[in-house]
Motif scaffolding. Structure first.
Motif, short mmCIF file in Angstrom:
data_model
loop_
_atom_site.label_atom_id
_atom_site.label_comp_id
_atom_site.label_asym_id
_atom_site.label_seq_id
_atom_site.Cartn_x
_atom_site.Cartn_y
_atom_site.Cartn_z
N ASP A 183 41.39 23.90 3.54
CA ASP A 183 40.77 24.42 4.76
C ASP A 183 41.87 24.84 5.71
O ASP A 183 42.91 24.17 5.79
CB ASP A 183 39.87 23.36 5.39
N LEU A 184 41.65 25.94 6.43
CA LEU A 184 42.67 26.40 7.38
C LEU A 184 42.97 25.35 8.44
O LEU A 184 44.06 25.34 9.02
CB LEU A 184 42.20 27.70 8.05
N SER B 20 45.80 22.74 3.60
CA SER B 20 45.47 24.13 3.93
C SER B 20 45.83 25.09 2.81
O SER B 20 45.55 26.29 2.92
CB SER B 20 46.20 24.55 5.21
#
Length: 452
Positions: free
Chosen positions: A48-49, A86
């Motif tokens: 996930d960013l 990320s």
């Protein structure tokens, strides 16, 4: 053997299906809520960013903190925990990951994620149906060439509709129409993230409590998402689409088999074998009792007198003439059901919906007058909404796919209600999403042109 039995067997053998999730927002969180309750599945990695936000969502759905502390994917495999980071490329390239669940909701990024996963021989469950809408047939082809499965996500309405269509055809019924429900009035196509909650029926407080994204929810309300999902269904099932956009006929559940008939028989369809979306509101805005707003349906035809007699004898849900029968699910549970797709692709090698043809497309359409220099903000935003069209019509118009109408500059004035074309915008041709779309057109458009 059922999927659940297969999962139990994998658990007993110590060979869980190893899953990597890209994107841990609302939809992803719903899947995450079910993972600890599903035997034979190990969510080894999340990309996930914003990893901290992903961990917060994990806590929100009930995960214990120690389950998310794996220092790497390898560590996760040893300990049974989950690595949160990320780096999506590390996730899709890791040899132990069996299935990648693409859950970002960003169509251009989703294409990159899918193609990279195929290159590393990973099955993909693509929640980002916006990507499937503009290049799904080619994504499916590239997955097959790589020897992996590409699938729509169960729980989302397109896969559920595909399941109903498959049920009908497997039972020997001709499919007259299939689709989903929606809360629709024509002016909703002008809705923006500022107006969405009032139209949608939620308060801003409810939206904040649920962490709901107004732009994403507006993409449902303004008709973009119903068009996107109808496109995915048409391309997966071979059903055709209306010539000038969805009609959204208002109907209660009881009236669906009545309205989803051909015009020649009193319904709204141009022909048999189409997708459509049924509205839960009358034209004057009144709510329809016992609606199909959150559900899916399929209408089939009883071709013989014997079959129609059976409909009657078993009190089946038909039109007044007893010829057309509708089967429906009144609810869908979105990310809570994604485990069906994960299990199906990993254990059966079967997609829960996948594009087999290019029948439909979603074209960006101006919500208001647009001026040169403005930036389009994609589905659910302030500038465009998505209109469902036959793929052949889109090709002839040179229509701009809604999935590519993100952060692109308008080059010439476009009036409200007009569809945008490639020539109306300055688009980046270097993205893989752009290239795969153009490759799709190059492969399929000649058939359209020759047919004319």
């Amino acid at each position: 053997m059922s999927l659940f039995a297969k999962l139990q067997q994998r658990a007993a053998e110590g060979r869980p299906v190893r899953v990597g999730l890209i994107g841990a927002g609302k939809f992803g969180s719903m899947y995450l809520a079910q993972v600890p309750r599903t035997p034979g599945v190990h969510l080894a990695a999340i990309a996930d960013l914003a990893p901290d936000n992903a961990r917060a969502n994990l806590a929100r759905v009930g995960w214990q903190a120690q389950r998310t502390q794996a220092t790497s994917i390898d560590d996760a495999l040893k300990t049974g925990a989950t690595h949160v980071d990320s780096d999506w490329q590390a996730l899709v390239r890791h040899p132990a990951i069996d299935v990648v669940v693409e859950c970002t909701g960003h169509p251009i990024a989703a294409v990159d994620h899918c193609l990279e996963a195929f290159a590393h021989r990973k099955h993909v469950v693509n929640v980002t149906v916006e990507a499937d809408a503009f290049c799904g047939p080619l994504l499916a082809r590239k997955a097959a060439e790589a020897g992996v499965v590409y699938s729509l996500a169960f729980g989302d309405q397109p896969a559920l509709i595909c399941d109903l269509v498959d049920w009908a055809r497997t039972c020997g019924f001709p499919v007259v129409a299939a689709g989903r429900g929606h809360k629709w009035l024509p002016h909703f196509c002008e809705s923006t993230p500022e107006t969405v909650w009032g139209h949608y029926g939620l308060t801003p407080e409810q939206a904040r409590r649920g962490g709901l994204n107004p732009k994403m929810f507006n993409s449902f309300l303004d008709g973009s998402k119903p068009s996107i999902e109808s496109t995915a269904v048409a391309n997966a099932t071979g059903l055709t689409v209306p010539g000038n956009g969805l009609l959204y006929p208002p109907a209660s559940v009881a009236d669906i088999p009545y309205v989803t008939r051909p015009k020649s028989e009193g319904g709204v369809l141009e022909r048999k074998g189409m997708v459509e979306v049924v509205s839960s509101l009358e034209a004057d805005g009144r709510a329809i009792p016992y609606d199909i707003r959150m559900g899916v349906w399929v209408t089939v035809e009883g071709e013989t007198e014997y079959i129609r007699n059976c409909f009657e004898e078993y009190n089946a849900h038909t039109d007044p003439g007893g010829r057309y029968f509708t089967l429906y699910k009144r609810w869908h549970l979105i990310g809570l059901e994604v485990g069906m797709s994960v299990a199906s692709v990993a254990l059966r090698g079967e997609a829960t919906g996948v594009a087999t043809c290019w029948n439909a497309d979603v074209v960006a359409t101006a919500k208001r007058d647009l001026q040169p220099g403005e930036l389009l903000d994609g589905e659910g935003g302030y500038t465009v909404w998505g209109k469902l069209l036959p793929a052949e019509t889109s090709v002839r118009l040179g229509g701009l796919p809604l999935g590519l109408a993100h952060d692109v500059k308008v080059l010439r004035p476009v009036r409200k209600g007009e569809t945008l074309g490639w020539s109306d915008v300055a688009i980046d041709p270097s993205t893989r999403a752009y290239r795969i779309r153009r490759e799709l057109e190059a492969q399929f458009a000649p058939a359209f042109l020759q047919a004319a």
